[in-house]
Write a protein that holds these residues in place. Structure first.
Motif, short mmCIF file in Angstrom:
data_model
loop_
_atom_site.label_atom_id
_atom_site.label_comp_id
_atom_site.label_asym_id
_atom_site.label_seq_id
_atom_site.Cartn_x
_atom_site.Cartn_y
_atom_site.Cartn_z
N ARG A 159 0.85 -1.20 0.00
CA ARG A 159 0.00 0.00 0.00
C ARG A 159 0.88 1.25 0.00
O ARG A 159 1.94 1.27 0.60
CB ARG A 159 -0.83 0.02 1.29
CG ARG A 159 -2.00 -0.91 1.29
CD ARG A 159 -2.94 -0.56 2.43
NE ARG A 159 -3.45 0.80 2.25
CZ ARG A 159 -3.31 1.75 3.17
NH1 ARG A 159 -2.68 1.53 4.29
NH2 ARG A 159 -3.81 2.94 2.96
N LYS A 160 0.42 2.27 -0.66
CA LYS A 160 1.06 3.60 -0.64
C LYS A 160 2.54 3.56 -0.98
O LYS A 160 3.37 4.12 -0.27
CB LYS A 160 0.85 4.25 0.75
CG LYS A 160 -0.58 4.50 1.09
CD LYS A 160 -1.04 5.87 0.64
CE LYS A 160 -2.53 5.99 0.65
NZ LYS A 160 -3.17 6.03 -0.63
N THR A 161 2.88 2.85 -2.02
CA THR A 161 4.29 2.85 -2.43
C THR A 161 4.47 3.55 -3.78
O THR A 161 5.55 3.51 -4.35
CB THR A 161 4.84 1.41 -2.52
OG1 THR A 161 3.90 0.61 -3.22
CG2 THR A 161 5.07 0.81 -1.15
N GLY A 162 3.38 4.12 -4.28
CA GLY A 162 3.52 4.91 -5.51
C GLY A 162 3.13 4.19 -6.79
O GLY A 162 3.55 4.58 -7.88
N LYS A 163 2.30 3.16 -6.69
CA LYS A 163 1.87 2.42 -7.89
C LYS A 163 1.03 3.31 -8.79
O LYS A 163 1.31 3.46 -9.98
CB LYS A 163 1.07 1.16 -7.50
CG LYS A 163 1.81 0.22 -6.58
CD LYS A 163 1.01 -1.03 -6.26
CE LYS A 163 -0.25 -0.79 -5.43
NZ LYS A 163 -0.01 -0.25 -4.08
N THR A 164 -0.01 3.89 -8.19
CA THR A 164 -0.90 4.76 -8.97
C THR A 164 -0.11 5.93 -9.56
O THR A 164 -0.27 6.27 -10.73
CB THR A 164 -2.04 5.28 -8.08
OG1 THR A 164 -2.74 4.15 -7.57
CG2 THR A 164 -3.00 6.15 -8.85
N SER A 165 0.79 6.49 -8.76
CA SER A 165 1.57 7.64 -9.24
C SER A 165 2.37 7.27 -10.49
O SER A 165 2.42 8.05 -11.44
CB SER A 165 2.53 8.12 -8.16
OG SER A 165 1.82 8.40 -6.99
N ARG A 195 -8.96 12.01 -7.21
CA ARG A 195 -7.54 12.29 -7.41
C ARG A 195 -7.16 12.08 -8.87
O ARG A 195 -6.53 12.93 -9.50
CB ARG A 195 -6.70 11.38 -6.51
CG ARG A 195 -5.22 11.56 -6.72
CD ARG A 195 -4.38 10.50 -6.03
NE ARG A 195 -3.00 10.60 -6.51
CZ ARG A 195 -2.09 9.67 -6.34
NH1 ARG A 195 -2.39 8.58 -5.67
NH2 ARG A 195 -0.88 9.83 -6.79
N GLN A 411 12.39 11.03 -9.55
CA GLN A 411 11.55 11.82 -10.44
C GLN A 411 10.16 11.97 -9.84
O GLN A 411 9.60 11.00 -9.34
CB GLN A 411 11.53 11.09 -11.78
CG GLN A 411 10.59 11.53 -12.80
CD GLN A 411 10.76 10.71 -14.08
OE1 GLN A 411 11.78 10.03 -14.29
NE2 GLN A 411 9.76 10.74 -14.92
N TYR A 413 6.15 12.31 -9.90
CA TYR A 413 5.22 11.65 -10.82
C TYR A 413 4.52 12.62 -11.76
O TYR A 413 3.88 12.21 -12.72
CB TYR A 413 4.22 10.77 -10.06
CG TYR A 413 3.16 11.52 -9.30
CD1 TYR A 413 3.36 11.90 -7.99
CD2 TYR A 413 1.94 11.81 -9.89
CE1 TYR A 413 2.40 12.58 -7.29
CE2 TYR A 413 0.95 12.49 -9.20
CZ TYR A 413 1.19 12.88 -7.90
OH TYR A 413 0.23 13.55 -7.22
P1 ATP Z 1 -2.57 2.68 -2.77
O1 ATP Z 1 -2.10 1.42 -2.15
O2 ATP Z 1 -3.36 3.51 -1.84
O3 ATP Z 1 -3.22 2.48 -4.09
P2 ATP Z 1 -0.29 3.54 -4.26
O4 ATP Z 1 0.70 2.43 -4.16
O5 ATP Z 1 -1.06 3.66 -5.51
O6 ATP Z 1 -1.24 3.54 -3.01
P3 ATP Z 1 0.26 6.33 -4.49
O7 ATP Z 1 -1.08 6.75 -4.01
O8 ATP Z 1 0.56 6.46 -5.93
O9 ATP Z 1 0.56 4.85 -3.99
O10 ATP Z 1 1.43 7.10 -3.75
C1 ATP Z 1 1.54 7.19 -2.36
C2 ATP Z 1 2.16 8.51 -1.97
O11 ATP Z 1 3.48 8.61 -2.46
C3 ATP Z 1 1.38 9.67 -2.55
O12 ATP Z 1 1.20 10.62 -1.53
C4 ATP Z 1 2.26 10.21 -3.64
O13 ATP Z 1 2.15 11.60 -3.74
C5 ATP Z 1 3.66 9.80 -3.19
N1 ATP Z 1 4.49 9.51 -4.37
C6 ATP Z 1 4.53 8.38 -5.08
N2 ATP Z 1 5.38 8.45 -6.12
C7 ATP Z 1 5.89 9.68 -6.09
C8 ATP Z 1 6.84 10.39 -6.89
N3 ATP Z 1 7.43 9.84 -7.94
N4 ATP Z 1 7.12 11.66 -6.55
C9 ATP Z 1 6.55 12.23 -5.49
N5 ATP Z 1 5.66 11.63 -4.69
C10 ATP Z 1 5.32 10.37 -4.96
#
Ligand code: ATP
Ligand code: MG
Length: 514
Positions: A159-165, A195, A411, A413
């Motif tokens: 969770r919250k590791t930046g996949k969606t980003s 978002r 970088q 996102y």
């Molecule tokens: P979830 O499990 O909730 O779907 P996720 O894995 O999709 O989460 P994100 O929501 O994309 O994760 O990112 C989590 C946080 O990390 C966000 O607050 C996002 O702004 C930050 N983040 C991720 N990638 C980057 C990036 N390349 N640059 C800056 N911030 C980032």
């Protein structure tokens, strides 16, 4: 989905059943002897459902809304299978899996063309080897883990590791290169939908994009439908001659809602309580992606980027390991890398891309190989340095260079980096021109390059420098233009070594011996 009128449908079909059992979203009815699986049914209160399966003398129906259905009311069938509207009208809009507009003024035109939700994937004869690269605009992915158009790559991580980003960056990059993007948001919180929609709006990416969204508050059956509906829409755009990227955010959630439906329908639970056909469900969906050739020898593709969530980085989780075996590789985001502060938090060494490398140019492949083997040496050197031993000059240089490479991967996102600038960046680090740039400054310097790249003169220079086949040759080209680069980037350019291999070549033997 079209509106059905109960009386008219009954008049046409002359067959009805009676609701016996209600267990939302599953309804059991008696009667309806002619019902077939997948057929649309209409209840007396104009509610619409779909036949899920035929029991011995009953029919199992699934409904897509959370409206009340009472036992005893009548139901009739329509003779039609579930179809969703597809069309250009949806570009720039957010729709639900049945094709109803969300966040759009009432009365907006719904496309008249329709397409089945679960159609047969194209046959082998219409498929082609993947040959074109999908530029994600993310330096780390494009250089180390390249993707091809038509590839199915799993984006997996905690969770919250930046996949969606990461997929949002890809979306921006591919949108700017003219692809159609279908973003399926499957059973997510409403804020998550907002978002994505806001990101598309603020970055002006909505003219070639459709968001197919269901929120966690929707009926599980509607959520379950989301990826299939998105895929049908993607297939429509592919048939129009477009390259399409379809993102499924995310299939773990999809599996959970499918499990919920199956348990309510009293299906026999298997591993982790998931029904036995969950693998089939996901395989059938992702099989519809690929690189195709259609009439007139025209090539087009559907690239699938399914997301999946791991718990504490566990890749052997049932759904995740299923998806890994269905897709052509995975990009792993992990919390450890995220906590180190790296963005995107990709674990390079545990990620795989199976067909992407064949789409790269010779130069890109050379960069890929060199950097990858260098990073392995770098990690070793880094580990070694933790022992507090005195480090040789070479090891120190390896570490410094490795840090620079990682800062090149760093970088936001929001930022899309053209492939050419990514390669020039690697060349600049490799040639030693970036030695005097601190890790914090790399981003600024790169931004200068990206802005400059819009100027014709600099673009020509970059493209000329890139007309070679190896990283070494690129480095030489950059050193030949040393003055231009140092001036443009405000560098001193002092102390640049003549032969770059001395700095980054295979000179870490001393480390291996220890
Ligand atoms: P979830 O499990 O909730 O779907 P996720 O894995 O999709 O989460 P994100 O929501 O994309 O994760 O990112 C989590 C946080 O990390 C966000 O607050 C996002 O702004 C930050 N983040 C991720 N990638 C980057 C990036 N390349 N640059 C800056 N911030 C980032
Ligand atoms: Mg996410």
């Amino acid at each position: 989905m079209a509106d059905y009128n109960y009386q008219q449908t009954l008049h046409k079909i002359k067959e009805y059943g009676v609701v016996e059992e209600v267990n939302p979203p599953i309804i059991i009815c008696s009667g309806l002897p002619g019902a077939m699986t997948g057929e649309i049914v209409v209840f007396e209160n104009e509610e619409v459902g779909q036949v899920m399966s035929l029991l011995r003398d009953k029919v199992e129906i699934i409904i897509f809304t959370q409206n009340d259905i009472q036992p005893g009311i009548q139901v009739t069938r329509t003779g039609e299978k579930l179809q969703v509207p597809v069309g250009k009208e949806y570009l720039g809009h957010t729709i639900d899996p049945l094709g109803n507009y969300l966040f759009t003024a009432k009365g907006t035109k719904v496309p008249s063309t329709k397409r089945g939700i679960e159609v047969q994937p194209l046959k082998l004869m219409q498929r082609r080897r993947i040959t074109r690269q999908l530029i994600t605009g993310v330096t780390l992915i494009d250089t180390i883990l390249p993707l091809g158009k038509g590839q199915r790559e799993l984006i997996v991580g905690d969770r919250k590791t930046g996949k969606t980003s990461a997929v949002l960056t890809t979306l921006k990059s591919q949108h700017n290169l003219g692809d159609i993007i279908i973003y399926a948001i499957i059973g997510k919180k409403k804020e998550e939908i907002k978002r994505v929609v806001n990101y598309l709006k603020t970055n002006k990416l909505d003219n070639n994009t459709v968001v197919v969204a269901s929120s966690s508050q929707d009926s599980p059956s509607l959520i379950e439908l989301t990826p299939y509906s998105a895929m049908s829409l993607a297939e429509y755009f592919r048939e129009q001659g477009n390259d399409v990227v379809v993102i499924f955010d995310d299939l773990s959630t999809h599996a959970k809602f499918y499990r919920e439906i199956s348990l309510i329908a009293k299906r026999f639970p298997g591993r982790e309580s998931f029904p036995g056909d969950i693998f089939y469900k996901h395989a059938k969906l992702l099989e519809r992606g690929g690189h195709f050739v259609t009439k007139g020898d025209k090539e087009n593709s559907i690239t699938c980027l399914p997301l999946a969530e791991t718990i504490q980085g566990n890749l052997t989780d049932f759904i995740v390991s299923n998806l890994i075996s269905i897709t052509d590789g995975h990009i792993l985001f992990d919390s450890e890398t995220f906590n180190k502060g790296r963005r995107p938090a990709v674990n390079i060494f545990l990620s795989v891309t199976r067909v992407g490398k064949q789409t790269q140019s010779r130069l890109s492949r050379s960069i890929n190989q060199e950097i990858m083997s260098f990073l392995i040496r770098y990690e070793k050197a880094l580990e070694f340095s933790h022992f507090g031993a005195e480090l040789s000059e070479e090891v120190k240089k390896t570490i410094a260079k490795g840090n620079k490479i990682y800062s090149l991967f760093e970088q936001s996102y929001q930022e899309v980096i053209p492939l050419e600038i990514q390669e020039i960046g690697v060349g600049l680090v490799w040639s030693g021109l970036f030695d005097e740039v601190t890790t914090g400054e790399v981003d600024d310097k790169r931004r200068v390059l990206v802005t400059k790249y819009e100027e014709k003169e600099f673009k020509n220079l970059v493209q000329k420098a890139l007309t070679v086949e190896t990283l070494k040759e690129l480095t030489n080209n950059i050193l030949a233009e040393k003055d231009t680069f140092t001036k443009m980037l405000g560098l001193k350019g002092a102390g640049i070594p003549k032969v770059t291999e001395e700095v980054v070549g295979n000179k870490v033997e001393s480390l291996d011996k220890t």
